[in-house]
Structure formats: C-alpha cells, structure tokens
Design a protein around this motif. Structure first.
Motif, PDB file in Angstrom:
ATOM      1  N   GLU A 257       5.905  -7.754 -15.128  1.00 29.71           N
ATOM      2  CA  GLU A 257       4.561  -8.201 -15.508  1.00 29.71           C
ATOM      3  C   GLU A 257       3.492  -7.153 -15.193  1.00 29.71           C
ATOM      4  OE1 GLU A 257       3.858 -11.070 -17.057  1.00 29.71           O
ATOM      5  OE2 GLU A 257       6.007 -11.494 -17.112  1.00 29.71           O
ATOM      6  N   MET A 258       3.673  -6.425 -14.085  1.00 30.35           N
ATOM      7  CA  MET A 258       2.647  -5.471 -13.648  1.00 30.35           C
ATOM      8  C   MET A 258       3.317  -4.364 -12.860  1.00 30.35           C
ATOM      9  SD  MET A 258      -0.697  -6.302 -11.305  1.00 30.35           S
ATOM     10  CE  MET A 258      -1.379  -5.101 -10.153  1.00 30.35           C
ATOM     11  N   THR A 259       2.796  -3.151 -13.009  1.00 27.58           N
ATOM     12  CA  THR A 259       3.330  -1.999 -12.281  1.00 27.58           C
ATOM     13  C   THR A 259       2.221  -1.342 -11.476  1.00 27.58           C
ATOM     14  OG1 THR A 259       5.102  -1.526 -13.861  1.00 27.58           O
ATOM     15  CG2 THR A 259       4.322   0.321 -12.536  1.00 27.58           C
ATOM     16  N   ILE A 260       2.518  -1.046 -10.215  1.00 27.36           N
ATOM     17  CA  ILE A 260       1.625  -0.272  -9.345  1.00 27.36           C
ATOM     18  C   ILE A 260       2.333   1.058  -9.102  1.00 27.36           C
ATOM     19  CG2 ILE A 260       0.518  -0.154  -7.074  1.00 27.36           C
ATOM     20  CD1 ILE A 260       0.723  -3.296  -7.056  1.00 27.36           C
ATOM     21  N   MET A 269       6.026   4.888 -18.762  1.00 34.27           N
ATOM     22  CA  MET A 269       7.136   3.986 -19.103  1.00 34.27           C
ATOM     23  C   MET A 269       6.687   2.534 -19.076  1.00 34.27           C
ATOM     24  SD  MET A 269      10.396   5.669 -17.105  1.00 34.27           S
ATOM     25  CE  MET A 269      10.963   7.341 -17.445  1.00 34.27           C
ATOM     26  N   ALA A 270       5.926   2.184 -18.047  1.00 37.68           N
ATOM     27  CA  ALA A 270       5.471   0.796 -17.919  1.00 37.68           C
ATOM     28  C   ALA A 270       4.531   0.428 -19.064  1.00 37.68           C
ATOM     29  CB  ALA A 270       4.782   0.598 -16.579  1.00 37.68           C
ATOM     30  N   ALA A 271       3.559   1.282 -19.336  1.00 36.12           N
ATOM     31  CA  ALA A 271       2.592   0.987 -20.395  1.00 36.12           C
ATOM     32  C   ALA A 271       3.270   0.896 -21.749  1.00 36.12           C
ATOM     33  CB  ALA A 271       1.500   2.051 -20.413  1.00 36.12           C
ATOM     34  N   SER A 272       4.239   1.774 -21.997  1.00 41.64           N
ATOM     35  CA  SER A 272       4.915   1.778 -23.304  1.00 41.64           C
ATOM     36  C   SER A 272       5.792   0.550 -23.502  1.00 41.64           C
ATOM     37  CB  SER A 272       5.757   3.047 -23.474  1.00 41.64           C
ATOM     38  OG  SER A 272       6.843   3.050 -22.573  1.00 41.64           O
ATOM     39  N   GLU A 273       6.192  -0.107 -22.403  1.00 43.56           N
ATOM     40  CA  GLU A 273       7.026  -1.298 -22.501  1.00 43.56           C
ATOM     41  C   GLU A 273       6.212  -2.592 -22.378  1.00 43.56           C
ATOM     42  OE1 GLU A 273      10.294  -1.391 -23.311  1.00 43.56           O
ATOM     43  OE2 GLU A 273      10.071   0.771 -23.625  1.00 43.56           O
ATOM     44  N   GLY A 274       4.889  -2.480 -22.508  1.00 45.08           N
ATOM     45  CA  GLY A 274       4.055  -3.675 -22.544  1.00 45.08           C
ATOM     46  C   GLY A 274       3.709  -4.257 -21.198  1.00 45.08           C
ATOM     47  N   CYS A 275       3.652  -3.413 -20.193  1.00 45.81           N
ATOM     48  CA  CYS A 275       3.401  -3.866 -18.823  1.00 45.81           C
ATOM     49  C   CYS A 275       1.968  -3.511 -18.409  1.00 45.81           C
ATOM     50  CB  CYS A 275       4.414  -3.178 -17.902  1.00 45.81           C
ATOM     51  SG  CYS A 275       4.294  -3.609 -16.177  1.00 45.81           S
ATOM     52  N   LEU A 293      -6.023   6.302 -20.920  1.00 45.78           N
ATOM     53  CA  LEU A 293      -5.539   4.956 -21.229  1.00 45.78           C
ATOM     54  C   LEU A 293      -6.473   3.860 -20.708  1.00 45.78           C
ATOM     55  CD1 LEU A 293      -1.703   5.296 -20.481  1.00 45.78           C
ATOM     56  CD2 LEU A 293      -2.904   5.652 -22.648  1.00 45.78           C
ATOM     57  N   GLU A 294      -7.543   4.276 -20.003  1.00 43.37           N
ATOM     58  CA  GLU A 294      -8.488   3.332 -19.386  1.00 43.37           C
ATOM     59  C   GLU A 294      -7.746   2.378 -18.443  1.00 43.37           C
ATOM     60  OE1 GLU A 294     -10.059   1.882 -23.151  1.00 43.37           O
ATOM     61  OE2 GLU A 294     -11.909   2.964 -22.757  1.00 43.37           O
ATOM     62  N   LEU A 295      -6.889   2.961 -17.604  1.00 43.93           N
ATOM     63  CA  LEU A 295      -6.124   2.167 -16.649  1.00 43.93           C
ATOM     64  C   LEU A 295      -6.954   1.913 -15.388  1.00 43.93           C
ATOM     65  CD1 LEU A 295      -2.628   3.935 -16.704  1.00 43.93           C
ATOM     66  CD2 LEU A 295      -3.341   1.926 -18.003  1.00 43.93           C
ATOM     67  N   ALA A 319      -4.077 -11.138 -12.865  1.00 48.65           N
ATOM     68  CA  ALA A 319      -4.502 -12.366 -13.545  1.00 48.65           C
ATOM     69  C   ALA A 319      -5.255 -12.103 -14.843  1.00 48.65           C
ATOM     70  CB  ALA A 319      -5.380 -13.195 -12.610  1.00 48.65           C
ATOM     71  N   ASN A 320      -6.021 -11.018 -14.892  1.00 48.06           N
ATOM     72  CA  ASN A 320      -6.988 -10.868 -15.985  1.00 48.06           C
ATOM     73  C   ASN A 320      -6.805  -9.641 -16.874  1.00 48.06           C
ATOM     74  OD1 ASN A 320      -8.496 -13.207 -15.152  1.00 48.06           O
ATOM     75  ND2 ASN A 320      -9.281 -11.978 -13.453  1.00 48.06           N
ATOM     76  N   ASP A 321      -6.168  -8.585 -16.388  1.00 48.92           N
ATOM     77  CA  ASP A 321      -6.022  -7.386 -17.223  1.00 48.92           C
ATOM     78  C   ASP A 321      -4.997  -7.606 -18.325  1.00 48.92           C
ATOM     79  OD1 ASP A 321      -7.910  -6.153 -15.714  1.00 48.92           O
ATOM     80  OD2 ASP A 321      -6.700  -4.411 -15.199  1.00 48.92           O
ATOM     81  N   GLN A 322      -5.123  -6.784 -19.361  1.00 49.73           N
ATOM     82  CA  GLN A 322      -4.205  -6.848 -20.484  1.00 49.73           C
ATOM     83  C   GLN A 322      -3.389  -5.567 -20.569  1.00 49.73           C
ATOM     84  OE1 GLN A 322      -3.888  -9.603 -22.511  1.00 49.73           O
ATOM     85  NE2 GLN A 322      -5.362 -10.598 -21.142  1.00 49.73           N
ATOM     86  N   ALA A 323      -2.158  -5.698 -21.023  1.00 44.46           N
ATOM     87  CA  ALA A 323      -1.361  -4.508 -21.327  1.00 44.46           C
ATOM     88  C   ALA A 323      -1.943  -3.823 -22.558  1.00 44.46           C
ATOM     89  CB  ALA A 323       0.093  -4.908 -21.578  1.00 44.46           C
ATOM     90  N   LEU A 324      -1.536  -2.571 -22.806  1.00 38.54           N
ATOM     91  CA  LEU A 324      -1.950  -1.904 -24.034  1.00 38.54           C
ATOM     92  C   LEU A 324      -1.494  -2.722 -25.234  1.00 38.54           C
ATOM     93  CD1 LEU A 324      -1.143   1.887 -23.408  1.00 38.54           C
ATOM     94  CD2 LEU A 324      -3.249   0.646 -22.927  1.00 38.54           C
ATOM     95  N   SER A 325      -2.309  -2.757 -26.265  1.00 35.67           N
ATOM     96  CA  SER A 325      -1.944  -3.505 -27.465  1.00 35.67           C
ATOM     97  C   SER A 325      -0.735  -2.864 -28.145  1.00 35.67           C
ATOM     98  CB  SER A 325      -3.111  -3.533 -28.446  1.00 35.67           C
ATOM     99  OG  SER A 325      -3.346  -2.242 -28.978  1.00 35.67           O
ATOM    100  N   ASP A 326      -0.005  -3.665 -28.893  1.00 34.47           N
ATOM    101  CA  ASP A 326       1.150  -3.135 -29.634  1.00 34.47           C
ATOM    102  C   ASP A 326       0.719  -2.015 -30.574  1.00 34.47           C
ATOM    103  OD1 ASP A 326       2.797  -4.910 -28.364  1.00 34.47           O
ATOM    104  OD2 ASP A 326       2.911  -6.332 -30.028  1.00 34.47           O
ATOM    105  N   ASP A 327      -0.438  -2.167 -31.211  1.00 36.56           N
ATOM    106  CA  ASP A 327      -0.905  -1.136 -32.147  1.00 36.56           C
ATOM    107  C   ASP A 327      -1.157   0.181 -31.421  1.00 36.56           C
ATOM    108  OD1 ASP A 327      -0.771  -2.861 -34.266  1.00 36.56           O
ATOM    109  OD2 ASP A 327      -2.929  -3.297 -34.330  1.00 36.56           O
ATOM    110  N   ARG A 328      -1.734   0.077 -30.222  1.00 37.23           N
ATOM    111  CA  ARG A 328      -2.014   1.321 -29.490  1.00 37.23           C
ATOM    112  C   ARG A 328      -0.714   1.978 -29.012  1.00 37.23           C
ATOM    113  NH1 ARG A 328      -6.359   2.481 -24.616  1.00 37.23           N
ATOM    114  NH2 ARG A 328      -6.314   4.751 -24.864  1.00 37.23           N
ATOM    115  N   VAL A 329       0.227   1.176 -28.543  1.00 35.84           N
ATOM    116  CA  VAL A 329       1.518   1.736 -28.127  1.00 35.84           C
ATOM    117  C   VAL A 329       2.211   2.393 -29.312  1.00 35.84           C
ATOM    118  CG1 VAL A 329       3.826   1.184 -27.276  1.00 35.84           C
ATOM    119  CG2 VAL A 329       1.820   0.161 -26.177  1.00 35.84           C
TER     120      VAL A 329
END
Length: 350
Positions: A257-260, A269-275, A293-295, A319-329
């Motif tokens: 769900e989330m990577t630190i 790797m995490a961002a590209s897999e929707g995390c 990536l505005e992380l 709770a509130n942040d979103q992963a990168l959108s599929d279009d952006r990935v």
C-alpha cells in the motif's frame, strides 16, 4: 550480417538491487544482433543469473583483451560518473570509456545520472568522456542541464527501471494485509539518532495502521543490518525480503500500500507498481526524483526530531495521498523506452 559484441560496464555484480535492475533492463533493451559481454564484480554469478558472458571488472589485462574483441562499450546506467562516494569512480569509468574510444569502439553513455562532481579533474574527465560518445542518454533534468552547459547533446528520458517487467514473488500474498515496504540504507546522513527516530515512528505507525511491514534490503552489505534492527523492534507482523532477482524485487511492490524508502530505485519500483511513496533523501538523485514526481518526503538532514511528528506525517500520507495515476505511469514507462531507441540507433548494423 554478423553479430556485434558490446561490453556492458556498470556497478554490476555487487548485490545492489538497483544496479542489477539497470543491467536487466539493458540486456532487455539490446538489439537482437548484439551479444553482451558484462564486466562484473562477480562474473560467475552474473553469468548464472543472466546467461551472458562476464569478466572481472578490475583485471587490467582482461579488460584490454575484452575491449579488443568488442565493437562497442555501453556505460550505464545510474550514478557512475560521480565523486561523492569515491574519487576513483570517475577515474575507473571515465578511463575505461576513453580507452574504448581510443581503441575505436562505438561508445554509449546510457541512462546516466551525472554528479556530484566536486573535483575539477572529475569534471574535466567527464566532459572529455561524454563529448566523444556516439550516444548519450540521461535520466534527470540536472544531468541534462550539466551536459548542455558543456555543449554536449543528449537524450533525456526516465530511468529505464520504469520499463522493467515485474515478476511475482512467491508467498508474498500469504503475508497479512495491508502491507507497507521500507527500504533504508546505511549512510552518514542516517545517523544512529535519526535511525532511532525513524524506528520509533515506524513502531507507532504499525500499531496505528495494523500493517505488515516488509523490510526490503536492496544491498545486503549496506541495508540488511538496518532491516534486522528495525524488525527486532516491531510489535506487529513483519518480514525481511532478500531478493536477488531484480524483476522479483520490483514485484514486491505490487502487493504494497505504501513505501518508505531512501533507495532511489526502491521509489521508482514502488511508484511504477501503483504504490504510494514517501522519500527519505540522502543524495541529490533522490531529491531530484522527489521533485519530478512530486513525492512527499524529507531530506534526511531536515528529518524532524520528534518521532510523533514523523508518524503523524506518515499516517496522513497513508490515509490521504494517492499513487501516481495509471496514465502518468504509462507515460513514464513509454518514455523510459527511449533509452532502447538510443541503443538501436548507435548499434545499428552497418
């Protein structure tokens, strides 16, 4: 038309998951008429893992013989031309590239992240080396700007690991959900005090979210002891995942769900897999990735002293942040394949 032999030079064979992922991408992107010859810190392991010809990277006579039997040298990718970790890096990589150029090989600087270059000689050698390459690709705006200031043209594209296919990880789905991943590494910026603050915050975060913590060492010599220290303090379920296969390493983040992460390629790797991602930067390359990536994240030097504050920020991200959108990935993956186009252009059969 016969096969072309290309020597691949990078930080391969040292058990670093990010560099092994770059090698896997490079092998995946080579034109079919090119036979790879890899310079490695562990040639036998490299041969077994990738099914390629490999030789020791620091044996001078072997290096000369390998170059003499090759048509091209590909230098990449990652932060090879920098002198922050050692003044020897520019000497080794720049010297090897100049030797190949003087021997008449086609040379490609591939997927580079350039700098820091703190010494005048390092900057001079880098300029000379890049100027004589038949093709140059870089993975960040800072590197492109540096080359532009030297009047050297290059292709700018996202890191190739965006385009690396992930493989499923055995038994990952047997671990309790939800899961978060943590990828820290030893570094002078990660002082014992800061590590203690992060561990304290992570313990509280796990209690609040009831998550299973996956500790992911990208390089065992630098990361494993930290992972073990964290796991010994956690109160809930956790697992240390040591994976040699770079595609499986990327596959870990499919179930998270989330990577630190401090690790640059851990974030990719995490961002590209929707995390969802939270970055802890120890290096300009991580800071540049955070900006691009505005992380959310912190420079380690500015890490809050209060573990409760760290935990609160992580909880808000969870709770509130979103992963990168599929279009952006998809856009990042498509543009990462530009590194493949460069290989095809320079290594085309005559």
């Amino acid at each position: 038309m016969g096969q072309m032999r290309a020597v691949l030079c990078g930080y391969y064979g040292y058990g670093n998951g990010g560099d092994e992922a770059l090698l896997a991408c490079l092998l995946q992107m080579l034109p079919p008429h090119v036979t790879p010859v890899v310079l490695s810190g562990n040639p036998h392991q490299t041969e077994r893992r990738y099914g390629v010809e490999a030789y020791p990277r620091k044996a001078p006579l072997t290096l000369f013989r390998v170059l003499r039997g090759a048509d091209a040298l590909i230098w990449g990718g990652g932060s090879l031309m920098q002198d922050a970790t050692s003044a020897m890096n520019p000497l080794y990589y720049g010297g090897l590239m100049r030797l190949a150029q003087l021997m008449g090989l086609r040379t490609i600087a591939w997927a580079q992240g350039i700098g820091p270059l703190n010494r005048p000689f390092s900057r001079w050698l880098a300029r000379q080396t890049f100027r004589h390459c038949q093709g140059v690709s870089v993975r960040d705006q800072g590197s492109a700007a540096l080359l532009s200031s030297w009047n050297i043209s290059c292709m700018l594209a996202p890191d190739p690991v965006w385009a690396m296919l992930a493989s499923p990880v055995s038994h990952l789905w047997d671990l309790p959900a939800p899961r978060i991943a943590v990828a820290l590494r030893s570094h002078p910026c990660l002082t014992p005090t800061r590590l203690e603050q992060l561990i304290h915050a992570l313990v509280d975060f796990q209690v609040a979210t009831q998550t299973c913590v996956l500790l992911v060492p990208f390089q065992a010599t630098q990361d494993l002891a930290i992972a073990q220290a964290i796991r010994s303090r956690l109160k809930g379920p956790s697992q240390i995942l040591q994976l040699d296969n770079p595609q499986e390493l990327k596959g870990v983040f499919r179930g998270v769900e989330m990577t630190i992460a401090m690790r640059y390629h851990g974030l990719i790797m995490a961002a590209s897999e929707g995390c969802r991602c939270f970055a802890l930067s120890y290096d300009p390359k991580v800071s540049r990735l955070m900006a691009e990536l505005e992380l959310p994240g912190w420079e380690l030097a500015q890490l809050p002293e209060d573990p409760n504050q760290i935990c609160r920020v992580w909880l808000d991200c969870y709770a509130n942040d979103q992963a990168l959108s599929d279009d952006r990935v998809h856009s990042l993956v498509d543009r990462a394949l530009m590194h493949q186009d460069l290989l095809s252009q320079v290594l085309r059969q005559s």
